[in-house]
Motif scaffolding. Sequence first.
Motif, PDB file in Angstrom:
ATOM      1  N   SER A  57      -5.519  11.042   1.283  1.00 15.63           N
ATOM      2  CA  SER A  57      -4.925   9.954   2.054  1.00 15.63           C
ATOM      3  C   SER A  57      -3.677  10.469   2.756  1.00 15.63           C
ATOM      4  O   SER A  57      -2.905  11.261   2.205  1.00 15.63           O
TER       5      SER A  57
ATOM      6  N   LYS B 241      -5.473   4.989   9.962  1.00 16.13           N
ATOM      7  CA  LYS B 241      -4.346   4.154   9.574  1.00 16.13           C
ATOM      8  C   LYS B 241      -3.949   3.225  10.718  1.00 16.13           C
ATOM      9  O   LYS B 241      -4.138   3.527  11.894  1.00 16.13           O
TER      10      LYS B 241
ATOM     11  N   GLU C  30       0.827  -1.196   0.000  1.00 18.35           N
ATOM     12  CA  GLU C  30       0.000   0.000   0.000  1.00 18.35           C
ATOM     13  C   GLU C  30       0.863   1.248   0.000  1.00 18.35           C
ATOM     14  O   GLU C  30       1.831   1.371   0.747  1.00 18.35           O
ATOM     15  N   GLN C  31       0.486   2.194  -0.861  1.00 21.19           N
ATOM     16  CA  GLN C  31       1.232   3.440  -0.940  1.00 21.19           C
ATOM     17  C   GLN C  31       0.999   4.279   0.311  1.00 21.19           C
ATOM     18  O   GLN C  31      -0.130   4.428   0.772  1.00 21.19           O
ATOM     19  N   LYS C  32       2.072   4.862   0.864  1.00 20.29           N
ATOM     20  CA  LYS C  32       1.970   5.721   2.033  1.00 20.29           C
ATOM     21  C   LYS C  32       2.228   7.163   1.630  1.00 20.29           C
ATOM     22  O   LYS C  32       3.112   7.442   0.822  1.00 20.29           O
TER      23      LYS C  32
END
Length: 241
Positions: free
Chosen positions: A77, A126, A2-4
């Motif tokens: 996000s 998160k 998953e991209q942070k």
Amino acid sequence: MEQKYVLITGASGGIGRSIAQKLAADGYSLYLHYNKNEQAIMEMMSELASSNVELIPIQADLSSKDGYRKLAENIFSLDAIVLNSGSSAYGLITDMEEELVEAMVQLHVTSPFLIGKMLLPKLMNKKHASIVAITSIWGQTGASYEVLYSMVKGAQNAFVKALSKELAPSRIRVNGIAPGAISTPMMEEFSPEDLQHLQAEIPMGRMGLPHEIAETTAFLLSEKASYITGQIIGVNGGWYT
């Protein structure tokens, strides 16, 4: 994987740019906040284009009362925040104009507080999240002729310590980095003689480099620092211990 996403305020400055370079190399997508130096942000985005991460520039004046809102409303996000915006103020306390005092408090204290307030719901969604504030050695020990700057940086240190206790149950870690003298354009205001005298006062005999702050930031954001919160990490060559 998953991209942070990480928000870096003050990403166009010497330390902010180095932090952005390091985090992009580590695979983070970045919100790159700036106020006036759009050219530096565009150059950095071009430089980091091969990093295969998303780079989102956001302009906002965090020394103004509504700047924090303009910034926060453009964040979607989010996994971490690096609070790096700042400016210095030299002079006797009796020389400080009221407008400068208000702008410095807004930039270093009020805006970071309200950015945190607006963006915390995104971090709480998160599994792991983190906030890192870049403060200053003068927020720890104070500096004559820089009382205003020392005051706002001391407030940032207190913010880190208090917020870390409040957010620990939500799995959000909050830490600060207090740089000493770092070789950035801000130091160009000093004469070569003043810089030589300054370095002689530092036990390691030199100024720090922006990448040394960036490496510490990356560590604090990583799971390698999973049990570290509420700390002010001095990166100062032994100048203050």
